[in-house]
Design an enzyme around this catalytic site. Structure first.
Site, PDB file in Angstrom:
ATOM      1  N   ASP A  90       0.827  -1.204   0.000  1.00  0.00           N
ATOM      2  CA  ASP A  90       0.000   0.000   0.000  1.00  0.00           C
ATOM      3  C   ASP A  90       0.867   1.261   0.000  1.00  0.00           C
ATOM      4  OD1 ASP A  90      -2.650  -0.797  -0.077  1.00  0.00           O
ATOM      5  OD2 ASP A  90      -2.838  -1.010   2.091  1.00  0.00           O
ATOM      6  N   GLU A 122      -5.604   3.995  -3.132  1.00  0.00           N
ATOM      7  CA  GLU A 122      -7.034   4.152  -2.910  1.00  0.00           C
ATOM      8  C   GLU A 122      -7.559   5.346  -3.710  1.00  0.00           C
ATOM      9  OE1 GLU A 122      -7.986   4.498   1.216  1.00  0.00           O
ATOM     10  OE2 GLU A 122      -7.049   2.597   1.763  1.00  0.00           O
ATOM     11  N   GLU A 189     -14.063  -2.669  -1.653  1.00  0.00           N
ATOM     12  CA  GLU A 189     -14.270  -2.909  -0.226  1.00  0.00           C
ATOM     13  C   GLU A 189     -15.637  -2.446   0.236  1.00  0.00           C
ATOM     14  OE1 GLU A 189     -12.213  -2.054   4.156  1.00  0.00           O
ATOM     15  OE2 GLU A 189     -11.137  -1.531   2.310  1.00  0.00           O
TER      16      GLU A 189
END
Length: 271
Positions: A90, A122, A189
Protein backbone atom coordinates in the site's frame (compact mmCIF):
# COMPACT_ATOMS: atom_id res chain seq x y z
CA UNK A 1 -3.34 -27.95 -6.21
CA UNK A 2 -0.68 -29.28 -8.57
CA UNK A 3 3.04 -29.01 -7.85
CA UNK A 4 3.45 -26.82 -10.95
CA UNK A 5 0.83 -24.29 -9.84
CA UNK A 6 2.30 -24.23 -6.33
CA UNK A 7 5.85 -23.49 -7.50
CA UNK A 8 5.12 -21.16 -10.40
CA UNK A 9 5.53 -17.54 -9.32
CA UNK A 10 2.36 -15.47 -9.36
CA UNK A 11 2.54 -12.44 -11.68
CA UNK A 12 0.07 -9.75 -12.70
CA UNK A 13 -0.42 -11.60 -16.00
CA UNK A 14 -1.12 -14.84 -14.18
CA UNK A 15 -3.87 -13.13 -12.17
CA UNK A 16 -5.47 -12.09 -15.47
CA UNK A 17 -5.26 -15.68 -16.68
CA UNK A 18 -6.93 -16.84 -13.47
CA UNK A 19 -9.84 -14.47 -14.04
CA UNK A 20 -10.20 -15.59 -17.65
CA UNK A 21 -10.49 -19.25 -16.68
CA UNK A 22 -12.70 -18.59 -13.66
CA UNK A 23 -10.14 -19.50 -11.01
CA UNK A 24 -10.66 -17.46 -7.84
CA UNK A 25 -7.76 -15.40 -6.46
CA UNK A 26 -6.87 -15.75 -2.76
CA UNK A 27 -5.27 -12.75 -1.09
CA UNK A 28 -4.33 -12.06 2.55
CA UNK A 29 -2.29 -9.48 4.43
CA UNK A 30 1.14 -9.87 6.00
CA UNK A 31 3.41 -7.38 7.66
CA UNK A 32 6.42 -9.46 8.74
CA UNK A 33 8.79 -12.18 7.54
CA UNK A 34 7.42 -15.05 9.63
CA UNK A 35 3.77 -14.56 8.62
CA UNK A 36 4.78 -14.08 4.98
CA UNK A 37 6.69 -17.38 4.94
CA UNK A 38 3.69 -19.26 6.31
CA UNK A 39 1.26 -17.64 3.86
CA UNK A 40 3.52 -18.23 0.88
CA UNK A 41 4.13 -21.89 1.77
CA UNK A 42 0.36 -22.38 2.16
CA UNK A 43 -0.11 -21.35 -1.49
CA UNK A 44 -1.62 -17.86 -1.20
CA UNK A 45 -1.76 -16.05 -4.56
CA UNK A 46 -1.31 -12.44 -3.41
CA UNK A 47 0.11 -11.00 -0.20
CA UNK A 48 -0.97 -7.45 0.60
CA UNK A 49 1.37 -5.46 2.80
CA UNK A 50 -1.53 -3.28 3.88
CA UNK A 51 -1.51 0.02 5.70
CA UNK A 52 -3.87 -1.90 8.00
CA UNK A 53 -0.58 -2.53 9.82
CA UNK A 54 -1.44 0.78 11.47
CA UNK A 55 -4.37 -0.96 13.18
CA UNK A 56 -3.19 -4.51 13.87
CA UNK A 57 0.54 -3.91 14.36
CA UNK A 58 0.74 -0.38 15.77
CA UNK A 59 -2.62 0.02 17.53
CA UNK A 60 -3.82 3.12 15.69
CA UNK A 61 -7.54 3.76 15.26
CA UNK A 62 -7.17 4.47 11.52
CA UNK A 63 -4.65 3.82 8.75
CA UNK A 64 -3.89 7.54 8.35
CA UNK A 65 -0.79 7.68 10.65
CA UNK A 66 1.11 5.11 8.54
CA UNK A 67 4.24 6.60 6.92
CA UNK A 68 6.14 5.64 3.78
CA UNK A 69 9.07 4.50 5.91
CA UNK A 70 6.68 2.29 7.93
CA UNK A 71 5.37 0.66 4.75
CA UNK A 72 8.87 0.12 3.37
CA UNK A 73 9.94 -1.57 6.60
CA UNK A 74 6.97 -3.95 6.54
CA UNK A 75 7.25 -4.53 2.78
CA UNK A 76 10.94 -5.38 2.97
CA UNK A 77 10.27 -7.83 5.80
CA UNK A 78 7.49 -9.59 3.87
CA UNK A 79 9.38 -9.88 0.58
CA UNK A 80 12.24 -11.70 2.33
CA UNK A 81 9.83 -14.49 3.26
CA UNK A 82 8.16 -14.97 -0.13
CA UNK A 83 9.11 -17.28 -3.01
CA UNK A 84 5.85 -17.60 -4.98
CA UNK A 85 3.14 -15.07 -4.10
CA UNK A 86 2.70 -11.65 -5.71
CA UNK A 87 3.52 -8.99 -3.10
CA UNK A 88 1.58 -5.71 -3.21
CA UNK A 89 2.44 -2.78 -0.91
CA UNK A 90 0.00 0.00 0.00
CA UNK A 91 1.03 3.58 -0.68
CA UNK A 92 0.11 5.26 2.63
CA UNK A 93 -2.02 8.34 3.11
CA UNK A 94 -0.35 11.57 2.03
CA UNK A 95 2.18 10.02 -0.35
CA UNK A 96 0.21 10.21 -3.60
CA UNK A 97 -2.97 12.29 -3.28
CA UNK A 98 -2.80 15.60 -5.13
CA UNK A 99 0.80 15.37 -6.34
CA UNK A 100 1.59 12.85 -9.06
CA UNK A 101 5.34 13.55 -8.87
CA UNK A 102 5.32 12.74 -5.17
CA UNK A 103 3.25 9.64 -5.97
CA UNK A 104 5.87 8.43 -8.43
CA UNK A 105 8.70 9.12 -6.00
CA UNK A 106 6.83 7.20 -3.27
CA UNK A 107 6.16 4.23 -5.55
CA UNK A 108 9.78 4.14 -6.73
CA UNK A 109 11.02 4.08 -3.13
CA UNK A 110 8.71 1.17 -2.32
CA UNK A 111 9.76 -0.84 -5.38
CA UNK A 112 13.50 -0.18 -4.94
CA UNK A 113 13.69 -0.56 -1.17
CA UNK A 114 11.29 -3.48 -0.68
CA UNK A 115 11.64 -5.34 -4.02
CA UNK A 116 7.86 -5.88 -3.98
CA UNK A 117 5.90 -6.60 -7.16
CA UNK A 118 3.32 -3.79 -7.16
CA UNK A 119 1.76 -0.92 -5.23
CA UNK A 120 -1.87 -0.23 -4.28
CA UNK A 121 -3.61 3.16 -4.23
CA UNK A 122 -7.03 4.15 -2.91
CA UNK A 123 -9.35 6.26 -5.07
CA UNK A 124 -10.72 6.75 -8.58
CA UNK A 125 -10.57 9.63 -11.03
CA UNK A 126 -9.30 11.94 -8.27
CA UNK A 127 -5.95 10.11 -8.24
CA UNK A 128 -5.83 8.98 -11.88
CA UNK A 129 -2.92 11.31 -12.70
CA UNK A 130 -0.85 9.67 -9.96
CA UNK A 131 -1.83 6.20 -11.19
CA UNK A 132 -0.84 7.05 -14.77
CA UNK A 133 2.50 8.55 -13.76
CA UNK A 134 3.39 5.50 -11.67
CA UNK A 135 2.37 3.15 -14.47
CA UNK A 136 4.46 5.11 -16.98
CA UNK A 137 7.49 4.21 -14.85
CA UNK A 138 6.68 0.53 -15.33
CA UNK A 139 5.37 -0.02 -11.81
CA UNK A 140 2.24 -2.22 -11.60
CA UNK A 141 -0.69 -0.59 -9.79
CA UNK A 142 -3.63 -2.20 -8.00
CA UNK A 143 -6.64 0.07 -7.49
CA UNK A 144 -8.95 0.27 -4.46
CA UNK A 145 -12.53 1.57 -4.51
CA UNK A 146 -15.62 1.51 -2.28
CA UNK A 147 -14.80 1.95 1.38
CA UNK A 148 -11.34 3.52 1.28
CA UNK A 149 -10.01 3.56 4.87
CA UNK A 150 -7.54 6.40 4.22
CA UNK A 151 -10.58 8.63 3.58
CA UNK A 152 -12.37 7.69 6.80
CA UNK A 153 -12.35 11.28 8.08
CA UNK A 154 -14.23 12.34 4.93
CA UNK A 155 -16.79 9.52 5.19
CA UNK A 156 -17.07 9.73 8.98
CA UNK A 157 -18.16 6.07 9.13
CA UNK A 158 -17.13 2.57 8.07
CA UNK A 159 -20.61 1.80 6.74
CA UNK A 160 -21.28 0.12 3.39
CA UNK A 161 -20.49 2.38 0.45
CA UNK A 162 -22.20 2.87 -2.94
CA UNK A 163 -25.71 1.90 -1.82
CA UNK A 164 -27.16 4.96 -3.54
CA UNK A 165 -27.38 5.04 -7.34
CA UNK A 166 -25.19 8.11 -7.81
CA UNK A 167 -22.31 6.69 -5.76
CA UNK A 168 -22.72 3.29 -7.44
CA UNK A 169 -22.45 4.84 -10.90
CA UNK A 170 -19.38 6.81 -9.83
CA UNK A 171 -17.77 3.62 -8.57
CA UNK A 172 -18.38 1.89 -11.91
CA UNK A 173 -16.97 4.92 -13.73
CA UNK A 174 -13.94 5.01 -11.43
CA UNK A 175 -13.32 1.28 -11.94
CA UNK A 176 -13.36 1.72 -15.71
CA UNK A 177 -10.99 4.69 -15.43
CA UNK A 178 -8.54 2.66 -13.35
CA UNK A 179 -8.69 -0.21 -15.83
CA UNK A 180 -8.24 2.14 -18.80
CA UNK A 181 -5.26 3.75 -17.09
CA UNK A 182 -3.62 0.33 -16.83
CA UNK A 183 -4.28 -1.01 -13.31
CA UNK A 184 -3.79 -4.79 -13.26
CA UNK A 185 -6.48 -5.40 -10.60
CA UNK A 186 -8.90 -3.51 -8.34
CA UNK A 187 -9.96 -4.11 -4.73
CA UNK A 188 -13.62 -3.35 -3.94
CA UNK A 189 -14.27 -2.91 -0.23
CA UNK A 190 -17.60 -3.08 1.61
CA UNK A 191 -20.05 -2.42 -1.22
CA UNK A 192 -23.28 -4.23 -2.21
CA UNK A 193 -22.59 -7.69 -3.65
CA UNK A 194 -24.73 -7.01 -6.73
CA UNK A 195 -22.70 -3.91 -7.61
CA UNK A 196 -19.38 -5.69 -7.11
CA UNK A 197 -20.55 -8.55 -9.32
CA UNK A 198 -21.59 -6.06 -12.01
CA UNK A 199 -18.15 -4.43 -11.95
CA UNK A 200 -16.41 -7.82 -12.14
CA UNK A 201 -18.51 -8.78 -15.16
CA UNK A 202 -17.98 -5.48 -16.97
CA UNK A 203 -14.23 -5.21 -16.46
CA UNK A 204 -11.51 -7.44 -17.88
CA UNK A 205 -9.08 -6.97 -14.98
CA UNK A 206 -9.42 -9.08 -11.80
CA UNK A 207 -11.70 -7.65 -9.10
CA UNK A 208 -10.77 -8.58 -5.52
CA UNK A 209 -13.46 -8.17 -2.90
CA UNK A 210 -13.51 -7.58 0.84
CA UNK A 211 -17.07 -7.41 2.05
CA UNK A 212 -18.18 -7.31 -1.60
CA UNK A 213 -19.84 -10.71 -2.01
CA UNK A 214 -18.90 -13.80 -3.98
CA UNK A 215 -19.46 -12.52 -7.52
CA UNK A 216 -15.96 -11.05 -7.83
CA UNK A 217 -12.73 -12.70 -9.01
CA UNK A 218 -11.06 -13.10 -5.62
CA UNK A 219 -11.16 -12.31 -1.93
CA UNK A 220 -8.91 -10.54 0.56
CA UNK A 221 -9.01 -10.44 4.36
CA UNK A 222 -6.70 -9.11 7.05
CA UNK A 223 -4.85 -12.16 8.38
CA UNK A 224 -4.99 -11.00 12.00
CA UNK A 225 -8.79 -10.74 11.71
CA UNK A 226 -9.43 -14.12 10.07
CA UNK A 227 -7.06 -15.83 12.53
CA UNK A 228 -8.77 -14.34 15.57
CA UNK A 229 -5.63 -12.53 16.74
CA UNK A 230 -7.51 -9.24 16.45
CA UNK A 231 -10.79 -10.02 18.20
CA UNK A 232 -12.22 -6.50 18.42
CA UNK A 233 -13.17 -6.39 14.72
CA UNK A 234 -16.18 -8.49 13.72
CA UNK A 235 -17.90 -7.21 10.55
CA UNK A 236 -20.42 -9.37 8.72
CA UNK A 237 -17.98 -10.18 5.90
CA UNK A 238 -15.32 -11.61 8.22
CA UNK A 239 -15.08 -15.38 8.62
CA UNK A 240 -12.81 -16.49 11.46
CA UNK A 241 -10.83 -19.53 10.38
CA UNK A 242 -9.09 -20.01 13.73
CA UNK A 243 -8.95 -18.65 17.27
CA UNK A 244 -5.20 -18.12 17.31
CA UNK A 245 -5.48 -15.32 19.86
CA UNK A 246 -7.00 -17.72 22.39
CA UNK A 247 -4.35 -20.36 21.65
CA UNK A 248 -1.57 -17.80 22.12
CA UNK A 249 -3.08 -16.53 25.35
CA UNK A 250 -3.25 -20.05 26.80
CA UNK A 251 0.33 -20.77 25.75
CA UNK A 252 1.58 -17.56 27.36
CA UNK A 253 -0.29 -18.33 30.58
CA UNK A 254 1.14 -21.86 30.63
CA UNK A 255 4.65 -20.49 30.13
CA UNK A 256 4.21 -17.97 32.95
CA UNK A 257 2.95 -20.70 35.29
CA UNK A 258 5.90 -22.95 34.43
CA UNK A 259 8.43 -20.17 35.06
CA UNK A 260 6.81 -19.14 38.35
CA UNK A 261 6.64 -22.74 39.57
CA UNK A 262 10.25 -23.40 38.48
CA UNK A 263 9.06 -26.17 36.15
CA UNK A 264 10.73 -24.43 33.19
CA UNK A 265 13.47 -25.07 32.35
CA UNK A 266 13.77 -28.68 33.47
CA UNK A 267 16.98 -30.75 33.48
CA UNK A 268 16.56 -31.66 29.78
CA UNK A 269 16.22 -28.01 28.78
CA UNK A 270 19.55 -26.76 30.04
CA UNK A 271 23.26 -27.29 29.30
Amino acid sequence: MSTESTLRAVTTHRLLEMKQRGEKIAMLTAYDYSMARILDAAGIDVILVGDSAANVMAGHETTVPMTLDNMIYHGRSVVRGVKRALVVVDLPFGTYQGDSKQALASAIRIMKETEADAVKLEGGVEIIESVERILCAGIPVMGHLGLTPQSIHKFGTYTVRAKEEAEAQKLISDARALQDAGCFAIVLEKIPASLASEVAQQLTVPIIGIGAGGGVDGQVLVSHDMLGINQEFSPRFLRRYASVGDIMSEAFKHYIEDVKSKDFPNEHEQY
